[in-house]
Design a protein around this motif. Sequence first.
Motif, PDB file in Angstrom:
ATOM      1  N   LEU A 193      20.220   3.405   4.492  1.00 30.68           N
ATOM      2  CA  LEU A 193      18.710   2.822   3.946  1.00 30.68           C
ATOM      3  C   LEU A 193      17.722   3.779   3.967  1.00 30.68           C
ATOM      4  N   ALA A 194      17.083   4.254   2.986  1.00 24.90           N
ATOM      5  CA  ALA A 194      15.820   5.096   3.252  1.00 24.90           C
ATOM      6  C   ALA A 194      14.658   4.249   3.265  1.00 24.90           C
ATOM      7  N   ILE A 195      13.755   4.601   4.256  1.00 23.85           N
ATOM      8  CA  ILE A 195      12.661   3.998   4.518  1.00 23.85           C
ATOM      9  C   ILE A 195      11.354   4.997   4.380  1.00 23.85           C
ATOM     10  N   GLY A 196      10.327   4.316   3.278  1.00 24.16           N
ATOM     11  CA  GLY A 196       9.302   5.149   3.201  1.00 24.16           C
ATOM     12  C   GLY A 196       9.308   6.308   2.101  1.00 24.16           C
ATOM     13  N   ALA A 197       8.189   6.626   1.647  1.00 22.35           N
ATOM     14  CA  ALA A 197       8.110   7.552   0.468  1.00 22.35           C
ATOM     15  C   ALA A 197       8.750   8.767   0.517  1.00 22.35           C
ATOM     16  N   ASP A 198       8.334   9.416   1.757  1.00 22.19           N
ATOM     17  CA  ASP A 198       9.087  10.780   1.910  1.00 22.19           C
ATOM     18  C   ASP A 198      10.283  10.857   1.869  1.00 22.19           C
ATOM     19  N   GLU A 199      11.069   9.946   2.544  1.00 22.78           N
ATOM     20  CA  GLU A 199      12.492   9.872   2.695  1.00 22.78           C
ATOM     21  C   GLU A 199      13.099   9.554   1.071  1.00 22.78           C
ATOM     22  N   LEU A 200      12.729   8.495   0.627  1.00 15.50           N
ATOM     23  CA  LEU A 200      13.156   8.089  -0.785  1.00 15.50           C
ATOM     24  C   LEU A 200      13.046   9.546  -1.630  1.00 15.50           C
ATOM     25  N   LEU A 201      11.955   9.886  -1.680  1.00 20.02           N
ATOM     26  CA  LEU A 201      11.648  11.113  -2.727  1.00 20.02           C
ATOM     27  C   LEU A 201      12.416  12.491  -2.281  1.00 20.02           C
ATOM     28  N   GLN A 202      12.647  12.748  -1.050  1.00 24.14           N
ATOM     29  CA  GLN A 202      13.616  13.630  -0.552  1.00 24.14           C
ATOM     30  C   GLN A 202      15.029  13.013  -1.206  1.00 24.14           C
ATOM     31  N   PHE A 203      15.458  11.993  -1.147  1.00 23.27           N
ATOM     32  CA  PHE A 203      16.830  11.569  -1.755  1.00 23.27           C
ATOM     33  C   PHE A 203      16.611  11.836  -3.235  1.00 23.27           C
ATOM     34  N   ALA A 204      15.644  11.512  -3.869  1.00 21.85           N
ATOM     35  CA  ALA A 204      15.690  11.622  -5.263  1.00 21.85           C
ATOM     36  C   ALA A 204      15.851  13.091  -5.766  1.00 21.85           C
ATOM     37  N   ARG A 205      15.164  13.934  -4.831  1.00 21.09           N
ATOM     38  CA  ARG A 205      15.282  15.440  -5.224  1.00 21.09           C
ATOM     39  C   ARG A 205      16.499  16.198  -4.799  1.00 21.09           C
ATOM     40  N   ALA A 206      17.155  15.357  -3.809  1.00 17.96           N
ATOM     41  CA  ALA A 206      18.232  16.145  -3.278  1.00 17.96           C
ATOM     42  C   ALA A 206      19.726  15.663  -4.062  1.00 17.96           C
ATOM     43  N   ALA A 207      19.570  14.438  -4.522  1.00 20.45           N
ATOM     44  CA  ALA A 207      20.822  13.890  -5.227  1.00 20.45           C
ATOM     45  C   ALA A 207      21.066  14.722  -6.254  1.00 20.45           C
ATOM     46  N   PRO A 208      22.529  14.843  -6.464  1.00 22.49           N
ATOM     47  CA  PRO A 208      23.064  15.742  -7.534  1.00 22.49           C
ATOM     48  C   PRO A 208      22.689  15.041  -8.895  1.00 22.49           C
ATOM     49  N   SER A 209      22.303  15.947  -9.747  1.00 25.03           N
ATOM     50  CA  SER A 209      22.082  15.428 -11.352  1.00 25.03           C
ATOM     51  C   SER A 209      23.226  14.619 -12.001  1.00 25.03           C
ATOM     52  N   SER A 210      23.347  14.018 -12.710  1.00 26.83           N
ATOM     53  CA  SER A 210      24.318  13.155 -13.301  1.00 26.83           C
ATOM     54  C   SER A 210      25.057  14.407 -14.385  1.00 26.83           C
ATOM     55  N   GLY A 211      24.352  15.356 -14.795  1.00 25.57           N
ATOM     56  CA  GLY A 211      25.047  16.293 -15.569  1.00 25.57           C
ATOM     57  C   GLY A 211      25.187  16.103 -17.003  1.00 25.57           C
TER      58      GLY A 211
ATOM     59  N   GLY B  88       0.640  -1.275   0.157  1.00 21.26           N
ATOM     60  CA  GLY B  88      -0.089  -0.170  -0.044  1.00 21.26           C
ATOM     61  C   GLY B  88       1.060   1.221   0.154  1.00 21.26           C
ATOM     62  N   SER B  89       1.947   1.218   0.674  1.00 20.19           N
ATOM     63  CA  SER B  89       2.931   2.408   0.832  1.00 20.19           C
ATOM     64  C   SER B  89       3.591   2.662  -0.405  1.00 20.19           C
ATOM     65  N   SER B  90       3.815   1.684  -1.231  1.00 21.16           N
ATOM     66  CA  SER B  90       4.581   1.797  -2.500  1.00 21.16           C
ATOM     67  C   SER B  90       3.427   2.348  -3.461  1.00 21.16           C
ATOM     68  N   LEU B  91       2.313   1.864  -3.451  1.00 19.24           N
ATOM     69  CA  LEU B  91       1.205   2.251  -4.284  1.00 19.24           C
ATOM     70  C   LEU B  91       0.831   3.691  -3.952  1.00 19.24           C
ATOM     71  N   GLN B  92       0.804   4.211  -2.853  1.00 19.25           N
ATOM     72  CA  GLN B  92       0.593   5.521  -2.511  1.00 19.25           C
ATOM     73  C   GLN B  92       1.703   6.594  -3.046  1.00 19.25           C
ATOM     74  N   MET B  93       3.040   5.963  -3.097  1.00 20.86           N
ATOM     75  CA  MET B  93       4.056   6.498  -3.837  1.00 20.86           C
ATOM     76  C   MET B  93       3.993   6.687  -5.302  1.00 20.86           C
ATOM     77  N   ALA B  94       3.343   5.683  -6.034  1.00 23.25           N
ATOM     78  CA  ALA B  94       3.225   5.767  -7.486  1.00 23.25           C
ATOM     79  C   ALA B  94       3.257   7.068  -8.217  1.00 23.25           C
TER      80      ALA B  94
END
Length: 121
Positions: free
Chosen positions: A85-103, A9-15
């Motif tokens: 290890l990031a746990i949960g949608a909020d933390e995962l999506l924060q990682f995705a937004r904060a990580a440097p772009s590949s350029g 359910g948490s994965s589906l909410q993150m979709a």
Amino acid sequence: MIFFSPQCGSSLQMAPRLGQLSEDGPRVLLVSRGDPEEHRRLAAEHRWRCDVVLEPGWEVHNAYRADGTPTGYLLDAEGCTASKLAIGADELLQFARAAPSSGSSNGHGNDLAAESLQQMA
């Protein structure tokens, strides 16, 4: 890298939120299990731009010690963990937004292919 399950359910909410990630941001790799058609439907419905790798068992999950979904890590160019290890949608999506772009021009430099993950498992 995000460990995902359409039975969670948490994965589906993150979709839907996966489809809202910037095209110019870092590459997101979704590792999941299950029916390919179900994943294609989710990807189309939510406009995912991430790659999806379906594993038949738990090889990649186990190699990265990911015991649940949604969980994940930032990875370096060699596929090694570059975060806790990031746990949960909020933390995962924060990682995705904060990580440097590949350029690279398409935002997908240092691609990790499914074959690379299979070799690491």
